[in-house]
Enzyme design. Structure first.
Site: not given
Length: 451
Positions: A227, A369, A426
């Site tokens: 990630d 982000y 994930h």
């Protein structure tokens, strides 16, 4: 004759211009210049480089406030379909919250979360938290101890690494080395301080972690991440290739212009380029990514707005985070009423939620982000750069995005290990630590043979 000659000249000029733009597009940019800037509050001042022991401990008043908020949760809107196709199914959420209220014991978990040595130190004006787990000296028997920087992502935390750490710090009979694990909390996540000004992107975080390793006495080291950990690890490898001896990731991505071109080409003609076992997964992941990427756009544009809601409601925070652990572990779980979460350890999931809640870090965690797209010059340099350090990539079956080896080799010039798994998703370190740790060991063995 003259007309034909003019046409030839025009064609030649067009060809040269086209060739120039193709060359510029396919050529990676130079390594960008990223500085270790000051991100703390107020005016810049020297860091306190002291490494201080840290223990997770929250006052009873914080826990009492949490209990009251959970008990005062409004009646949730009933779902109109089974499963998680509209988002978190509130029938199951009510059951999960009951488990949280009646069976989850934070006092016990706090003891568990303090099982590894933890520390903080000030870097770039920020207090950075990290786990530092070393192998037992009595078991070394002449083995080399390799420093491994492990980097987590969102919406995870260092809690993801609690099961895999002993699998890396315990010697194996078939290896003449063992790992010493350094696992920091990202700035703005959990126990690491958040930036007091905008602009702290993945490249800056990479330099902060490089400084951490330097402060611990490691001039060279290995990096592992998934990630954001993958993105930050790649940034360190591009910015400090002299420091990173090897880079391993369970979510590798190649961002060079040529790699993107190949990704598109492979999507339209998968049978020509991709092995049969990967074709269906590769093509279907793009519409799946659109289905699952609403959070990304929100957090990359207005993280503080959604942060208000998640900071005020612990049940809302739980739903927001748990929904990712559902669909990112297996997208087929969207059809299940429990979102497949009963297949995971609810106590471990709650450990992660509790850390976000008690540290009040969900808003600052999501700002990463926004920073990812904040500076076009730096962005293009870091996104499109080629990673030259030895690299190992492993993809678990239900990973959000999987890249064929041919694509990754366009972004990693020294890709020595590439593996596809038939299960898992994930959050590999949390879900399948045995498989992930085995791949890290095998990557290092291959790397050692090259030396």
């Amino acid at each position: 004759m003259g007309c034909a000659s003019n046409i030839s000249i025009i064609v030649l000029l067009i060809s040269l211009v086209t060739a120039y733009f193709v060359y510029e597009y396919l050529s990676p940019p130079p390594v960008p210049k990223v500085e270790l800037n000051y991100w703390g509050p107020g005016k810049e001042k020297p860091d306190d480089k002291t490494i201080k022991p840290y223990k997770i401990k929250f006052p009873e008043s914080d826990l009492e406030d949490l209990r009251k908020r959970i008990s005062n949760t409004r009646t949730l809107t009933p779902p109109i379909v089974d499963g998680f196709n509209y988002g978190f199914n509130t029938v199951y959420l009510n059951k999960f919250v009951e488990f949280w209220k009646n069976k989850y014991n934070w006092t016990e978990r706090e003891t568990y979360l303090n099982k590894y040595p933890q520390f903080t130190t000030e870097i770039a004006g920020l207090d950075i938290h990290f786990i530092h787990a070393k192998p037992d000296k009595s078991l070394l028997k002449g083995r080399k101890v390799l420093p491994l920087l492990m980097i987590h992502g969102w919406p995870g935390s260092v809690v993801e690494f609690y099961k895999i750490i002993p699998m890396l710090t315990t010697p194996r009979p078939d290896a003449d080395f063992v790992f010493e694990v350094i696992a920091p909390s990202l700035p703005g996540y959990a126990f690491s301080e958040a930036a007091s000004k905008p602009g702290l992107h993945h490249g800056h975080i990479g330099l902060i972690f490089n400084e951490l390793m330097d402060r611990l006495g490691f001039k060279q080291y290995y990096v592992q991440g998934g990630d954001w950990g993958s993105i930050i690890g790649r940034a360190i490898s591009i910015l400090r290739p002299d420091r990173v001896l090897g880079y391993h990731s369970n979510s590798c991505a190649a961002e060079t212009p040529k790699a993107k071109l190949y990704m598109l080409l492979f999507y339209f003609f998968p049978k020509l380029f991709i092995e049969e076992s990967l074709q269906e997964k590769y093509v279907s992941q793009f519409p799946d990514m659109l289905h699952e990427s609403g959070y990304f756009h929100l957090q990359a544009t207005k993280p503080d707005t959604i942060g208000v809601a998640l900071t005020d409601s612990p049940v809302g925070l739980a739903a927001y985070i748990l929904e990712k652990f559902s669909t990112w572990t297996d997208r087929e779980w969207r059809s299940l009423q429990d979102g497949g979460l009963e297949n995971l350890d609810k106590v471990e999931l709650l450990d992660n939620i509790m850390i976000y809640w008690l540290t009040n870090s969900i808003t600052t965690s999501m700002r990463l982000y926004k920073e990812y797209f904040a500076d076009d010059i730096i962005k293009h340099g870091l996104f499109q750069g080629i990673t030259t350090v030895p690299t190992g990539c492993i993809f678990f079956k239900h990973e959000i995005a999987i890249s064929p080896r041919q694509v990754l080799e366009l972004g990693y010039s020294n890709l020595i290990s590439y593996n596809l798994q038939t299960k898992g998703g994930h959050f590999a370190a949390l879900e399948l630590p045995e498989i992930l740790s085995a791949d890290i060991w095998n990557f290092l063995k291959l790397l050692m043979k090259q030396k």
